[in-house]
Design a protein around this motif. Structure first.
Motif, PDB file in Angstrom:
ATOM      1  N   ILE A   9      37.148  35.681  49.223  1.00 45.50           N
ATOM      2  CA  ILE A   9      36.908  36.340  47.938  1.00 45.50           C
ATOM      3  C   ILE A   9      37.996  35.869  46.986  1.00 45.50           C
ATOM      4  O   ILE A   9      39.189  36.011  47.273  1.00 45.50           O
ATOM      5  N   VAL A  10      37.595  35.284  45.864  1.00 43.60           N
ATOM      6  CA  VAL A  10      38.563  34.676  44.949  1.00 43.60           C
ATOM      7  C   VAL A  10      38.371  35.229  43.543  1.00 43.60           C
ATOM      8  O   VAL A  10      37.385  35.910  43.242  1.00 43.60           O
ATOM      9  N   VAL A  11      39.333  34.933  42.675  1.00 44.26           N
ATOM     10  CA  VAL A  11      39.241  35.367  41.288  1.00 44.26           C
ATOM     11  C   VAL A  11      37.993  34.761  40.643  1.00 44.26           C
ATOM     12  O   VAL A  11      37.701  33.575  40.813  1.00 44.26           O
ATOM     13  N   VAL A  42      39.641  39.982  39.528  1.00 42.98           N
ATOM     14  CA  VAL A  42      40.561  39.427  38.532  1.00 42.98           C
ATOM     15  C   VAL A  42      41.924  39.072  39.116  1.00 42.98           C
ATOM     16  O   VAL A  42      42.734  38.420  38.447  1.00 42.98           O
ATOM     17  N   ALA A  43      42.202  39.480  40.354  1.00 42.43           N
ATOM     18  CA  ALA A  43      43.487  39.162  40.967  1.00 42.43           C
ATOM     19  C   ALA A  43      43.379  39.333  42.471  1.00 42.43           C
ATOM     20  O   ALA A  43      42.548  40.107  42.960  1.00 42.43           O
ATOM     21  N   VAL A  93      45.935  44.764  34.418  1.00 41.19           N
ATOM     22  CA  VAL A  93      44.543  44.363  34.640  1.00 41.19           C
ATOM     23  C   VAL A  93      44.208  44.373  36.115  1.00 41.19           C
ATOM     24  O   VAL A  93      43.159  44.838  36.537  1.00 41.19           O
ATOM     25  N   SER A  94      45.110  43.853  36.941  1.00 44.39           N
ATOM     26  CA  SER A  94      44.781  43.707  38.350  1.00 44.39           C
ATOM     27  C   SER A  94      45.053  44.962  39.148  1.00 44.39           C
ATOM     28  O   SER A  94      44.325  45.284  40.091  1.00 44.39           O
ATOM     29  N   GLY A  95      46.149  45.661  38.831  1.00 40.87           N
ATOM     30  CA  GLY A  95      46.536  46.822  39.624  1.00 40.87           C
ATOM     31  C   GLY A  95      47.088  46.439  40.979  1.00 40.87           C
ATOM     32  O   GLY A  95      47.318  47.291  41.826  1.00 40.87           O
ATOM     33  N   VAL A  96      47.288  45.148  41.208  1.00 44.08           N
ATOM     34  CA  VAL A  96      47.742  44.664  42.502  1.00 44.08           C
ATOM     35  C   VAL A  96      49.206  44.267  42.400  1.00 44.08           C
ATOM     36  O   VAL A  96      49.628  43.654  41.434  1.00 44.08           O
TER      37      VAL A  96
END
Length: 345
Positions: free
Chosen positions: A76-78, A44-45, A234-237
């Protein structure tokens, strides 16, 4: 006889001392771990070598992952469906590993411009592409919509035109420019109800693209309450700030996801051929098999023997398709509408 007094011819293998290596003498193998216990997740991110993922597509089961060494430089992409192992608790400072990337069902690609052969994957596995265009401020450009449609068709996505700022114009014929292409058209201005938009978005994965200033962020915030606070959650990034430099997937309240894509200054189509576009239209795809080699399907005078001209009753549709093909082979300055910085979101 002393060593100093021996001739070189008198040495044999027994005189050679071999120093044992520090590493194990076990031969290397190309066998890779199977990771049978890996769990499925969706990306998701993305941010600086870390990927925000949700386990089983559940927005409440968020983790941060790195790419496993055996994947090398696999992009690796969203939107990617991946398999993850390691610490899947989602606790602060926990880190999982992405060990597999599932085969993609659709891909939205672009190149930097029409002369750049290097493809950049923008979004994976999206079923729809929302092409967000304002009817005023900035003024709409058909070229941007046409090129976005080409990229969508070639990648397996369904393009949908979303018009905003309808309150700023008394009447607009912009949508009529795409007659004959079976293009869905929605209205998502500030005064337009969002129920028709949500009906198409719910339970599907949809990517959004549009010029800066067309009201895309306003629309996203209406679709996803407090959307940009949710980015970090949502992403945590990263720090959870939406900077429009990376794509991010946001969960819809009733199910499904919208992917807000970053700003780009061009939408190159160097990776797409005319046949890729025609193949997306099942009623025309078979006809081009009778075209001469090297046909660009633009019709006379460029292609006087194009088989599309022989289809009965298809003149209007073929003309509409050729508008897309013209956009494919041209590189007009569609990305710089009047009063705009040229950035595209």
């Amino acid at each position: 006889m002393s060593r100093q007094g021996r001739s070189s011819a008198s040495y044999d293998e027994s005189d050679v001392r071999v120093r044992p290596g520090k590493a194990s003498s076990r031969p290397r193998t190309k066998t890779r771990p199977q990771h049978a216990d890996a769990e499925a997740a969706m990306v998701v991110a993305v941010d600086r070598g870390r990927w925000g993922c949700v386990l089983d597509g559940d927005a409440d089961r968020r983790i941060v992952a790195m790419r496993a060494r055996e994947l090398g430089r696999t992009p690796i992409v969203v939107g990617d469906q991946v398999d993850v192992v390691g610490d899947l608790t989602g606790r602060p400072d926990s880190l999982a590993r992405i060990v597999r990337v599932t085969e993609r069902s659709t891909v939205l690609r672009r190149t930097a411009d029409d002369t750049d052969p290097f493809e950049r994957i923008v979004v994976a596995n999206a079923q729809q592409l929302f092409i967000v265009v304002a009817l005023a401020d900035p003024p709409p450009r058909t070229g941007f919509v046409e090129r976005a449609m080409v990229a969508a068709y070639a990648g397996g996505l369904e393009p949908i035109l979303v018009l905003t700022k309808r309150d700023l114009v008394a009447e607009s014929e912009f949508a009529s420019a795409f007659d004959g292409l079976d293009l869905k058209i929605l209205y998502a201005g500030i005064d337009d109800p969002m129920e028709p938009v949500l009906e198409i978005l719910n339970h599907r994965l949809t990517a959004l693209i549009g010029h800066s200033g067309v009201g895309k962020s306003t629309m996203v915030n209406r679709l996803v309450p407090d959307a940009y606070r949710a980015v970090g959650e949502v992403s945590g990034v990263g720090k959870g700030k939406h900077t429009s430099t990376q794509s991010v997937a946001l969960p819809l309240p009733e199910g499904g996801w919208v992917i807000d894509t970053p700003g780009v200054r061009s939408f190159g189509l160097a990776h797409i051929t005319p046949d890729d576009v025609i193949a997306s239209f099942t009623d025309l795809a078979g006809a081009i098999e009778d075209c001469p080699r090297g046909c660009t399907h633009l019709g006379p005078p460029a292609d006087p023997e194009c088989a599309l001209d022989q289809l009965p009753g298809a003149e209007r549709r073929v003309s509409a398709i050729r508008t897309l093909l013209t956009a494919l082979i041209s590189n007009d300055s569609w990305s710089k509408p009047s009063g705009s910085s040229g950035e595209v979101k």
